[in-house]
Design a protein around this motif. Sequence first.
Motif, PDB file in Angstrom:
ATOM      1  N   THR A  12      83.199  23.484  54.131  1.00  0.00           N
ATOM      2  CA  THR A  12      83.356  24.382  52.986  1.00  0.00           C
ATOM      3  C   THR A  12      84.151  25.565  53.512  1.00  0.00           C
ATOM      4  O   THR A  12      85.246  25.391  54.041  1.00  0.00           O
TER       5      THR A  12
ATOM      6  N   ASN B  31      83.602   6.019  55.625  1.00  0.00           N
ATOM      7  CA  ASN B  31      82.362   6.687  55.177  1.00  0.00           C
ATOM      8  C   ASN B  31      81.579   5.817  54.205  1.00  0.00           C
ATOM      9  O   ASN B  31      81.140   6.270  53.133  1.00  0.00           O
TER      10      ASN B  31
ATOM     11  N   GLN C 271      80.275  19.874  48.286  1.00  0.00           N
ATOM     12  CA  GLN C 271      79.202  18.914  48.142  1.00  0.00           C
ATOM     13  C   GLN C 271      79.684  17.528  48.540  1.00  0.00           C
ATOM     14  O   GLN C 271      80.836  17.180  48.353  1.00  0.00           O
ATOM     15  N   VAL C 272      78.771  16.766  49.080  1.00  0.00           N
ATOM     16  CA  VAL C 272      79.059  15.382  49.443  1.00  0.00           C
ATOM     17  C   VAL C 272      78.357  14.479  48.437  1.00  0.00           C
ATOM     18  O   VAL C 272      77.152  14.598  48.223  1.00  0.00           O
TER      19      VAL C 272
ATOM     20  N   GLY D 238      83.874  13.657  49.394  1.00  0.00           N
ATOM     21  CA  GLY D 238      83.740  15.105  49.382  1.00  0.00           C
ATOM     22  C   GLY D 238      84.346  15.682  50.639  1.00  0.00           C
ATOM     23  O   GLY D 238      85.088  15.019  51.368  1.00  0.00           O
ATOM     24  N   SER D 239      84.014  16.912  50.885  1.00  0.00           N
ATOM     25  CA  SER D 239      84.566  17.605  52.044  1.00  0.00           C
ATOM     26  C   SER D 239      83.738  17.288  53.284  1.00  0.00           C
ATOM     27  O   SER D 239      82.966  18.104  53.766  1.00  0.00           O
ATOM     28  N   ILE D 240      83.950  16.081  53.784  1.00  0.00           N
ATOM     29  CA  ILE D 240      83.150  15.588  54.899  1.00  0.00           C
ATOM     30  C   ILE D 240      83.851  15.864  56.221  1.00  0.00           C
ATOM     31  O   ILE D 240      85.010  15.485  56.398  1.00  0.00           O
TER      32      ILE D 240
ATOM     33  N   GLN E 182      79.622  19.124  56.536  1.00  0.00           N
ATOM     34  CA  GLN E 182      80.696  19.199  55.543  1.00  0.00           C
ATOM     35  C   GLN E 182      81.532  20.441  55.790  1.00  0.00           C
ATOM     36  O   GLN E 182      81.085  21.397  56.444  1.00  0.00           O
TER      37      GLN E 182
ATOM     38  N   PHE F 145      74.834  19.000  55.750  1.00  0.00           N
ATOM     39  CA  PHE F 145      74.479  18.503  54.426  1.00  0.00           C
ATOM     40  C   PHE F 145      73.517  17.332  54.552  1.00  0.00           C
ATOM     41  O   PHE F 145      73.423  16.664  55.573  1.00  0.00           O
TER      42      PHE F 145
END
Length: 122
Positions: free
Chosen positions: A103, A76, A1-2, A26-28, A101, A109
């Motif tokens: 995952t 970001n 999730q961002v 997050g995992s951007i 993102q 996202f």
Amino acid sequence: QVQLVESGGGLVQPGGSLSLSCAASGSIFSINTMGWYRQAPGKQREPVALMTSDGSTTYADSVKGRFTISRDNAKNTVSLQMNSLKPEDTAVYYCIADGVQLTTQPTEFGSWGQGTQVTVSS
């Protein structure tokens, strides 16, 4: 999730200035559009200022010449400088971002911040 975390906002007199900031975490993998929406009491949420990763900007007619959006792609983050504020700018301002993102595989996202109140009143 961002996740998007906003800061700034508050109470200001008409004609005054405020600055909003928003940081994405997050995992951007990449962010395409970042920007700001707002929702005034009894009204629909509306876009205020948006900026794409290549620097293209879009402003609501009601804020052109008064608001300036800026962005730091490396960090970001996105900011909104609001000048010559009017009572009709009173609203909850939401940061938004969309992109890709990481995952288990790249996934698109779209995220919203929690909102920050801006009140313009004497």
